[in-house]
Write an enzyme that holds these catalytic residues in place. Structure first.
Site, PDB file in Angstrom:
ATOM      1  N   ASP A  58      -6.352  -3.125  12.846  1.00  0.00           N
ATOM      2  CA  ASP A  58      -5.039  -3.110  14.028  1.00  0.00           C
ATOM      3  C   ASP A  58      -4.062  -3.875  13.341  1.00  0.00           C
ATOM      4  O   ASP A  58      -3.972  -4.945  13.224  1.00  0.00           O
ATOM      5  CB  ASP A  58      -5.634  -4.013  15.114  1.00  0.00           C
ATOM      6  CG  ASP A  58      -4.286  -3.695  16.401  1.00  0.00           C
ATOM      7  OD1 ASP A  58      -3.209  -3.404  16.087  1.00  0.00           O
ATOM      8  OD2 ASP A  58      -4.594  -4.197  17.252  1.00  0.00           O
ATOM      9  N   ASN A  85       1.679   3.327   4.780  1.00  0.00           N
ATOM     10  CA  ASN A  85       1.521   4.605   5.164  1.00  0.00           C
ATOM     11  C   ASN A  85       1.180   4.999   6.664  1.00  0.00           C
ATOM     12  O   ASN A  85       1.607   6.123   7.205  1.00  0.00           O
ATOM     13  CB  ASN A  85       0.391   5.615   4.107  1.00  0.00           C
ATOM     14  CG  ASN A  85       0.321   6.636   4.871  1.00  0.00           C
ATOM     15  OD1 ASN A  85       1.207   7.646   4.829  1.00  0.00           O
ATOM     16  ND2 ASN A  85      -0.955   7.115   5.293  1.00  0.00           N
ATOM     17  N   TYR A 154       9.698   7.025  16.682  1.00  0.00           N
ATOM     18  CA  TYR A 154       9.135   7.064  15.375  1.00  0.00           C
ATOM     19  C   TYR A 154      10.415   7.351  14.177  1.00  0.00           C
ATOM     20  O   TYR A 154      10.217   6.672  13.452  1.00  0.00           O
ATOM     21  CB  TYR A 154       8.391   8.460  15.361  1.00  0.00           C
ATOM     22  CG  TYR A 154       7.740   8.822  14.186  1.00  0.00           C
ATOM     23  CD1 TYR A 154       6.541   8.289  13.413  1.00  0.00           C
ATOM     24  CD2 TYR A 154       8.679   9.770  13.446  1.00  0.00           C
ATOM     25  CE1 TYR A 154       6.177   8.670  12.305  1.00  0.00           C
ATOM     26  CE2 TYR A 154       8.058  10.311  12.441  1.00  0.00           C
ATOM     27  CZ  TYR A 154       6.877   9.765  11.778  1.00  0.00           C
ATOM     28  OH  TYR A 154       6.501  10.262  10.588  1.00  0.00           O
ATOM     29  N   LYS A 158      11.176   4.837  10.987  1.00  0.00           N
ATOM     30  CA  LYS A 158      11.188   5.442   9.758  1.00  0.00           C
ATOM     31  C   LYS A 158      12.547   5.204   8.803  1.00  0.00           C
ATOM     32  O   LYS A 158      12.478   4.972   7.743  1.00  0.00           O
ATOM     33  CB  LYS A 158      10.690   6.978   9.848  1.00  0.00           C
ATOM     34  CG  LYS A 158       9.531   7.221  10.132  1.00  0.00           C
ATOM     35  CD  LYS A 158       8.306   6.706   8.953  1.00  0.00           C
ATOM     36  CE  LYS A 158       7.002   6.990   9.346  1.00  0.00           C
ATOM     37  NZ  LYS A 158       6.161   6.309   8.184  1.00  0.00           N
ATOM     38  N   THR A 189      -0.556  18.762   8.058  1.00  0.00           N
ATOM     39  CA  THR A 189      -1.428  17.766   8.559  1.00  0.00           C
ATOM     40  C   THR A 189      -1.572  17.730   9.895  1.00  0.00           C
ATOM     41  O   THR A 189      -1.197  18.405  10.743  1.00  0.00           O
ATOM     42  CB  THR A 189      -0.833  16.339   8.166  1.00  0.00           C
ATOM     43  OG1 THR A 189       0.237  15.879   8.927  1.00  0.00           O
ATOM     44  CG2 THR A 189      -0.513  16.195   6.521  1.00  0.00           C
TER      45      THR A 189
END
Length: 249
Positions: A58, A85, A154, A158, A189
């Site tokens: 975690d 990643n 998100y 980034k 993906t």
């Protein structure tokens, strides 16, 4: 021998990166959420003959992170290479997103990168680690350039990954540590499962790209290999776009 930590190693991109670094001769310390995906990656990497540690982790738990990095140094060697990643990407309309959900994305995608870089960086200063081996790569995203609806948290993290990359490259460079980022485009993906019609999305991606095909995780992994290897010895603080010419910077 280099010792590389790869987070998010159970996903398609993380798996390809781990396999490529194993082929490059690295010992691998792999982590992801608990599940079969991490074990499958570890098995593939071992098939290259690499030494492997695979541990569910975690990234928001400092005690778990401390234990993991200590284990890497004890069982393999001090970390020479870090690939940040791991990321989560809940799709929630910005005006409806609970603060708690944003905080979770931030803790994993931004604070997790920061903390892993700190722990890895401390080990990279071990006298046994050669200057040319001290490398970090942060995985960013094409979304930080154009923004994506329902992915504001998100996208923000980034963008932060690239800013963190520049700051660490500046601060850690005098210690021989190189820090770069890779910004993937839309790779096929599991992340694309958020779209109702993945085939239509794929056609849309190809239409926007200059190269009229989908990229492969192995092609992204090749760029990570370059940035963590000797051929990029004078490259730091950079963000490399790997998106088939969708976004050009």
């Amino acid at each position: 021998m280099r010792t590389a930590v790869v987070t998010g190693a159970g996903g398609s991109l993380g798996r390809a990166i781990a396999q490529r670094l194993a082929a490059d001769g690295c010992a691998l310390a792999l982590t992801d959420l608990p599940g079969d995906a991490l074990d499958e990656t570890a098995a593939l990497v071992r098939s290259h003959g690499a030494q492997v540690i695979a541990a569910p982790l975690d990234l928001t738990d400092d005690a778990e992170l401390d234990t993991f990095f200590t284990r890497v140094a004890d069982e393999l060697a001090p970390v020479t290479t870090l690939v940040n990643n791991a990321a989560i990407y809940p799709t929630v309309a910005f005006l409806e997103m609970p603060v708690e959900k944003y905080d979770e994305v931030h803790r994993v995608n931004q604070r997790g990168y920061w903390r892993c870089a700190q722990l890895a960086g401390r080990q990279m200063l071990d006298p046994a680690v050669a200057d040319e081996q001290r490398t970090m790569v942060n995985i960013a995203s094409i979304t930080m350039h154009g923004g994506w609806a329902d992915l504001a948290a998100y996208v923000a993290t980034k963008g932060a990954a690239t800013s963190l990359t520049r700051a660490l490259a500046r601060e850690l460079g005098p210690q021989g540590i190189r820090v770069n980022a890779v910004s993937p485009g839309a790779f096929p993906t599991a992340a694309e499962e958020i779209y109702d019609d993945p085939e239509a999305y794929s056609r849309q991606v190809i239409e926007r790209q200059s190269l009229k095909r989908r990229g492969t995780p192995a092609e992204l992994a090749a760029v990570v290999s370059f940035l963590t290897g000797p051929d990029s010895a004078f490259v730091t603080g950079q963000t490399i776009e790997v998106n088939g010419g969708w976004v050009m910077t």
